[in-house]
Design a protein around this motif. Sequence first.
Motif, mmCIF file in Angstrom:
data_model
loop_
_atom_site.group_PDB
_atom_site.id
_atom_site.type_symbol
_atom_site.label_atom_id
_atom_site.label_comp_id
_atom_site.label_asym_id
_atom_site.label_seq_id
_atom_site.Cartn_x
_atom_site.Cartn_y
_atom_site.Cartn_z
ATOM 1 N N ALA A 87 0.822 -1.215 0.000
ATOM 2 C CA ALA A 87 0.000 0.000 0.000
ATOM 3 C C ALA A 87 0.854 1.262 0.000
ATOM 4 N N ALA A 88 2.136 1.145 0.360
ATOM 5 C CA ALA A 88 3.033 2.301 0.409
ATOM 6 C C ALA A 88 3.831 2.480 -0.881
ATOM 7 N N LEU A 89 3.622 1.611 -1.871
ATOM 8 C CA LEU A 89 4.332 1.742 -3.145
ATOM 9 C C LEU A 89 3.601 2.726 -4.050
ATOM 10 N N TYR A 90 4.364 3.549 -4.762
ATOM 11 C CA TYR A 90 3.745 4.463 -5.717
ATOM 12 C C TYR A 90 4.655 4.621 -6.921
ATOM 13 N N PRO A 91 4.070 4.890 -8.110
ATOM 14 C CA PRO A 91 4.822 4.857 -9.365
ATOM 15 C C PRO A 91 5.891 5.936 -9.466
ATOM 16 N N ALA A 92 6.870 5.680 -10.332
ATOM 17 C CA ALA A 92 7.954 6.637 -10.551
ATOM 18 C C ALA A 92 7.446 7.920 -11.199
ATOM 19 N N ALA A 93 6.369 7.829 -11.982
ATOM 20 C CA ALA A 93 5.836 9.011 -12.653
ATOM 21 C C ALA A 93 5.396 10.069 -11.655
ATOM 22 N N GLU A 94 4.876 9.650 -10.521
ATOM 23 C CA GLU A 94 4.441 10.598 -9.503
ATOM 24 C C GLU A 94 5.629 11.236 -8.784
ATOM 25 N N ILE A 95 6.759 10.524 -8.735
ATOM 26 C CA ILE A 95 7.962 11.087 -8.118
ATOM 27 C C ILE A 95 8.611 12.098 -9.058
ATOM 28 N N GLU A 96 8.668 11.750 -10.329
ATOM 29 C CA GLU A 96 9.340 12.613 -11.305
ATOM 30 C C GLU A 96 8.516 13.850 -11.653
ATOM 31 N N ASN A 97 7.193 13.701 -11.761
ATOM 32 C CA ASN A 97 6.351 14.791 -12.240
ATOM 33 C C ASN A 97 5.415 15.354 -11.174
ATOM 34 N N GLY A 98 5.528 14.862 -9.946
ATOM 35 C CA GLY A 98 4.647 15.342 -8.894
ATOM 36 C C GLY A 98 3.280 14.685 -8.948
ATOM 37 N N ILE A 99 2.384 15.167 -8.109
ATOM 38 C CA ILE A 99 1.045 14.578 -8.043
ATOM 39 C C ILE A 99 0.327 14.704 -9.375
ATOM 40 N N GLN A 100 0.550 15.824 -10.088
ATOM 41 C CA GLN A 100 -0.116 16.019 -11.372
ATOM 42 C C GLN A 100 0.378 15.029 -12.426
ATOM 43 N N GLY A 101 1.548 14.432 -12.189
ATOM 44 C CA GLY A 101 2.070 13.447 -13.133
ATOM 45 C C GLY A 101 1.421 12.091 -13.000
ATOM 46 N N GLY A 102 0.634 11.898 -11.948
ATOM 47 C CA GLY A 102 -0.061 10.630 -11.780
ATOM 48 C C GLY A 102 -1.182 10.465 -12.790
ATOM 49 N N ARG A 103 -1.526 9.223 -13.064
ATOM 50 C CA ARG A 103 -2.606 8.951 -14.008
ATOM 51 C C ARG A 103 -3.544 7.910 -13.428
ATOM 52 N N LEU A 104 -4.703 7.834 -14.020
ATOM 53 C CA LEU A 104 -5.717 6.902 -13.541
ATOM 54 C C LEU A 104 -5.197 5.464 -13.624
ATOM 55 N N ALA A 105 -5.349 4.719 -12.550
ATOM 56 C CA ALA A 105 -4.919 3.313 -12.469
ATOM 57 C C ALA A 105 -3.415 3.170 -12.628
ATOM 58 N N GLY A 106 -2.640 4.212 -12.299
ATOM 59 C CA GLY A 106 -1.188 4.131 -12.404
ATOM 60 C C GLY A 106 -0.590 3.123 -11.442
ATOM 61 N N VAL A 107 -1.117 3.083 -10.209
ATOM 62 C CA VAL A 107 -0.625 2.115 -9.219
ATOM 63 C C VAL A 107 -0.982 0.694 -9.640
ATOM 64 N N ALA A 108 -2.208 0.506 -10.128
ATOM 65 C CA ALA A 108 -2.633 -0.831 -10.556
ATOM 66 C C ALA A 108 -1.789 -1.324 -11.728
ATOM 67 N N SER A 109 -1.459 -0.404 -12.655
ATOM 68 C CA SER A 109 -0.617 -0.777 -13.790
ATOM 69 C C SER A 109 0.781 -1.179 -13.327
ATOM 70 N N MET A 110 1.330 -0.419 -12.375
ATOM 71 C CA MET A 110 2.652 -0.746 -11.832
ATOM 72 C C MET A 110 2.637 -2.113 -11.150
ATOM 73 N N MET A 111 1.601 -2.385 -10.365
ATOM 74 C CA MET A 111 1.513 -3.651 -9.646
ATOM 75 C C MET A 111 1.281 -4.817 -10.597
ATOM 76 N N ALA A 112 0.575 -4.577 -11.703
ATOM 77 C CA ALA A 112 0.364 -5.646 -12.683
ATOM 78 C C ALA A 112 1.682 -6.040 -13.333
ATOM 79 N N ARG A 113 2.503 -5.052 -13.655
ATOM 80 C CA ARG A 113 3.823 -5.355 -14.218
ATOM 81 C C ARG A 113 4.711 -6.017 -13.171
ATOM 82 N N GLY A 114 4.591 -5.543 -11.928
ATOM 83 C CA GLY A 114 5.353 -6.161 -10.844
ATOM 84 C C GLY A 114 4.914 -7.579 -10.567
#
Length: 350
Positions: A168-195
């Motif tokens: 629950a504490a994992l979050y995508p690199a896009a949000e780190i590089e581009n800030g909160i506005q860099g996040g996208r819908l289902a970004g965490v789910a997409s990251m976890m699916a690849r993981g």
Amino acid sequence: MAKKTKEKESEQTKELFASMEEKFGKGTIVRASDRKHDEVLEWISSGSLTLDLACGGVGKAIPKGGRCTCLLGKEGSGKTTLALHIIAEEHKKGNLCCFLDVENSIDLAYAEQIGVNLDLLFLVDRESLLRHYKVTDREVISGEEWLEFLCEVLKSDLYPVVILDSIAALYPAAEIENGIQGGRLAGVASMMARGYRAVNAALTMYNGAFVYTNQYRMSPGNYIPIIEPGGEAWKYLQSLKIEIYKKVDKEKTKEETISHGIIVKGKVTKSKVCIPFREFEYYIKFGSGIIRETEIIDLACQYGIIKKGGAGWYTYGDNKIQGEDALIKLLQDNPEMCAEIEEKTLLNIE
């Protein structure tokens, strides 16, 4: 058309086995009966008697052999405490364990009080991963980096127990590089699916027990009141899923109310290794962890091994004690008596 004889079928089976082993390697195809006898599934105790019994028996709570276990619950329900007890049980065998502290919140003094041997525990936290990836421009590790390192640990097969706390504490690199506005819908789910695909492949090279924790989250809609963060993919990774929740137990005094521990209740909601949907209950004392003696007392009273009378009196043999706390202290001071009561109780359960 004439029926095939058993001798002909046997010859064709041997030819098939030989061709498959020549093409793909020895042991590619075997009889299911041979695999049943050859495969030995190892287990780790959870530190809780009732949870062990819910999962299949004493000492049989968390499966090894590259199996994945999920500990799911609300905040403060004792997920990390249970994970530390699993590590402590493995440390009794003298084995190394690895703890990936994504939340950066592990209390090592509390872990040592539970029974964790810090010399046998390898801790991975934010600072260690920053050095591992040689990161100097930020102080945050992305979820992709955590999952990549997790796969390296699993593939090494050095640790019989690997804990990830928590997804629950994992979050995508896009949000780190581009800030909160860099996040996208289902970004965490997409990251976890690849993981999921990477971790699933790493588990094929791993022979220990992989345990991760997860937390409930409130759903933005009303169709499903609570959800599990991280998408749906990791649910297919689980061989065992344990859901836990807490009920605060308070000790009332004349002047104030002091919370000294919690009663943890839960259920095995998914299992590929034992009978699912069994329930359990144990007590966690703040600063001490799971108190196994309370479970023994409750089960012994249930099966008549210990007689419980009015005004809180407990009777076992020639011993008559008032109050559960006094009985717990007696069992802790007399491990032989505690083991005797547990043995008699388990005989009734079986």
